[in-house]
Scaffold this active site. Sequence first.
Site, mmCIF file in Angstrom:
data_model
loop_
_atom_site.group_PDB
_atom_site.id
_atom_site.type_symbol
_atom_site.label_atom_id
_atom_site.label_comp_id
_atom_site.label_asym_id
_atom_site.label_seq_id
_atom_site.Cartn_x
_atom_site.Cartn_y
_atom_site.Cartn_z
ATOM 1 N N HIS A 149 3.024 -19.574 17.861
ATOM 2 C CA HIS A 149 2.969 -18.432 18.771
ATOM 3 C C HIS A 149 1.901 -18.751 19.813
ATOM 4 O O HIS A 149 0.792 -19.144 19.453
ATOM 5 C CB HIS A 149 2.614 -17.161 17.989
ATOM 6 C CG HIS A 149 2.902 -15.920 18.762
ATOM 7 N ND1 HIS A 149 2.140 -15.537 19.835
ATOM 8 C CD2 HIS A 149 3.897 -14.992 18.661
ATOM 9 C CE1 HIS A 149 2.644 -14.417 20.342
ATOM 10 N NE2 HIS A 149 3.706 -14.073 19.643
ATOM 11 N N ARG A 163 1.044 -9.703 27.355
ATOM 12 C CA ARG A 163 1.574 -10.362 28.554
ATOM 13 C C ARG A 163 2.690 -9.529 29.175
ATOM 14 O O ARG A 163 2.825 -9.469 30.389
ATOM 15 C CB ARG A 163 2.076 -11.773 28.205
ATOM 16 C CG ARG A 163 0.929 -12.772 28.045
ATOM 17 C CD ARG A 163 1.426 -14.112 27.527
ATOM 18 N NE ARG A 163 1.860 -13.992 26.135
ATOM 19 C CZ ARG A 163 2.868 -14.663 25.594
ATOM 20 N NH1 ARG A 163 3.546 -15.533 26.313
ATOM 21 N NH2 ARG A 163 3.187 -14.489 24.339
#
Lengths: 235, 543
Positions: free
Chosen positions: B319, B339
């Site tokens: 990740h 994000r």
Amino acid sequence: MDMVTVYIMGREYQVPAGLTIMKAMEYAGYRLIRGCGCRGGFCGGCGTIIRKKGSYKLTVGLACQTVVEDGMQFAQIPYYPPHHPDYMLENMEPTAEQILKIYPEVFRCLSCNSCSKVCPQDLRVMDYVQAALRGDIAKAADLSFDCLNCGLCATRCPVEIVQYNVGNLVKRLYSRYIAPADDRLDKRCKEIEENKVSTTLDGGFNATLNEMTQFDKKKLKDLYNARVKEPGESA
Amino acid sequence: MSYTNEMRESIKKVNATRAKRLHEEYPQLTLEERAKILSAFHPDHKDEAFRKITVGPSKGEKAPNEFVDVLESYPLESPDEIDLNTIDYDVDILIIGGGGGGSAASLWAHMNGANVLMCTKLRHGEANTMMAQGGIQAAVSETDSPQIHYLDILGGGHFDNFPELVEAMANDAPGIIKWHEKLGVMYDKDEKNHMLIKHGGGTSRMRMHSARDYTGAVIMRTLKDEMENRKIPVLEYTAAIDLLLDDEGKAAGALLWNMETKEYKIARAKAVIVATGGFGRLHIQNFPTTNHYGATADGLVMIYRAGVKLAFMDAVQYHPTGAIWPEQIVGLLVTEKVRGLGAQVLNIDGIQFTYPLEPRDVESAKIIKECLEVKKGVPTPTGNIGVWLDSPLIELKLGKGAVKKNLPAMFRQYERFGIDISVDPILIYPTLHYQNGGGMINSDAETSVPNLFLAGEVAGGIHGRNRLMGNSLLDINVFGRRAGIAAAKRVKTVDIPKKLTFNHVKKYVEELKSAKIPEDRKSPVLLPDYSRIEKRVKRLSIF
């Protein structure tokens, strides 16, 4: 490295400042078997009783989420004998009477709020217990949602309520009996059972899923590239 | 412990460039550029980190060194010293592993009339299932179908997935959600009482179901509660350390080990379901991990010795945004949502070097490049290196208070360690998240060893070379259920194993010896040891 003195079940160790209780125990040489699960604040497996330097007051925390302080004493509670009566969800009602039947001790709640004070998730534990005893299952489910089942509340309860198990019960009652079922699920399951194509693929192509498993990679890639992302929010 | 003075200097630069960056958009990579950065910087392309397995059914295949080490290891027990004539537990089905996959398998086997025993080396429910925040995929909306879900899964897996397993997963998904609804899993619903569904990375339809930020935890606790009500026995702090087969090579039970009293026990069963998860805690290539304490590939070692082939073990999911500071939470997941809400990824000078929402593998590779090749990462006092995720930019974009409102769990997590992520950025680095590969199964979750079934991350082929978000909570339920049902059906027609043997283990040991594997290497690992080496060398095993 700044070092602090901690007392693991009373025995003195020097450990670097800034470590969590869990990492401080490992630094001291422990290889943990109990009291260590997800290491990320989700499983509730590392409940710990803490006394800070010079304080009359006992506090609690998760060992994986609590930073050591100089002079801190602590002991983990890797297991706390729980009370979990058996029940089958299909034969129940989302009412105060139902709670009374399974967990009568809930009705002994003194509203002392000791449970809320120790919750490492800062939940209003007493409020959800009170909501459960009023029969407000929806509110009890909502307030207990973020519970990690660490069991620290139960260790402090003067009338021996196992709050987190009450929380688990009200969430299940709410979801099965109060929140209405999603009517799309039955429909979709039936379509799948009958091997029906429920929705045309982007680009206007139709096939059963079983047929698609026989397609070659080229064909699948073409179908994949023809997809159009449905507008909408991301998780 | 907040940020160091060195980090503070870099944060000043991040703050200084923020207003200018507000409308700055870093360009996305083309497909060719993506391929190039992946082959240069993704950990899966680092040849020296992999080697060929030299023994067993997948001999000759490539896997990470740390994993090959545990495969090419001798058993913890001496097979000849174990008394196989005293049976401690005699059941229809033994389920190894106490996470979501094992629990789903236990419930379905029990509902189908089998006498079940679960063993787990930690507490029931202490597993990656409990940590899954994002959601669970199922095609339930009018615009969606299992066919479209199928395509999304294949595309995510680079079209290498095993079709019959993907078919099973896409088809069973709506039924799993329906089962959960009946069990009282508290899913998020909208005003029409429909399941609230959203997109996840790589989905073309919204099908991500959630239970706030605690989807896996809510599923896990509900399954566990149901098991308690059904009085399904669970042996906690009891690890399986090798499988037992009968004299015809069929699964027949396991050698169990009480982690506390150190005593072994023999479990005999007509069928065995292994649901032990993946290898995150082997820290492949020294990466930190999002995984729970027990993710040490034990099940893979046991099934491999029993003769099960492995698939895609060289495909590891990292990740891109794991915490790399503060030290207490290194490896922990920083959700993709940060994000999604607009946070940019910045180097030590406060400058963007990547489009923030590239696919996970590409984003990870770009971050690794910036740290290791460009050398514009931010060093930490513990020898790590990271880049900034500019969370305060979310406040600038969406208004004051937006971070706390949209990311309550993240905000709480950092606040505990003295960092206010609405004011200061987050230091991140890619973290080991998921084992895409595993043991090979058919659509009934059965392996090539008769009466041996797998469920969850221990199995491979479902996700091909790359799993999409929301398909692991689905996987454990679908294949847990299928394993439970198939095993329950099987045990009605097979007899109690007449003879328990370690023949497969002895054969494997011979292979290890002829391959000249050093004899001090032992597995399964069971639990990592995070104590310091200077403490370890002075341990005496007295009692």
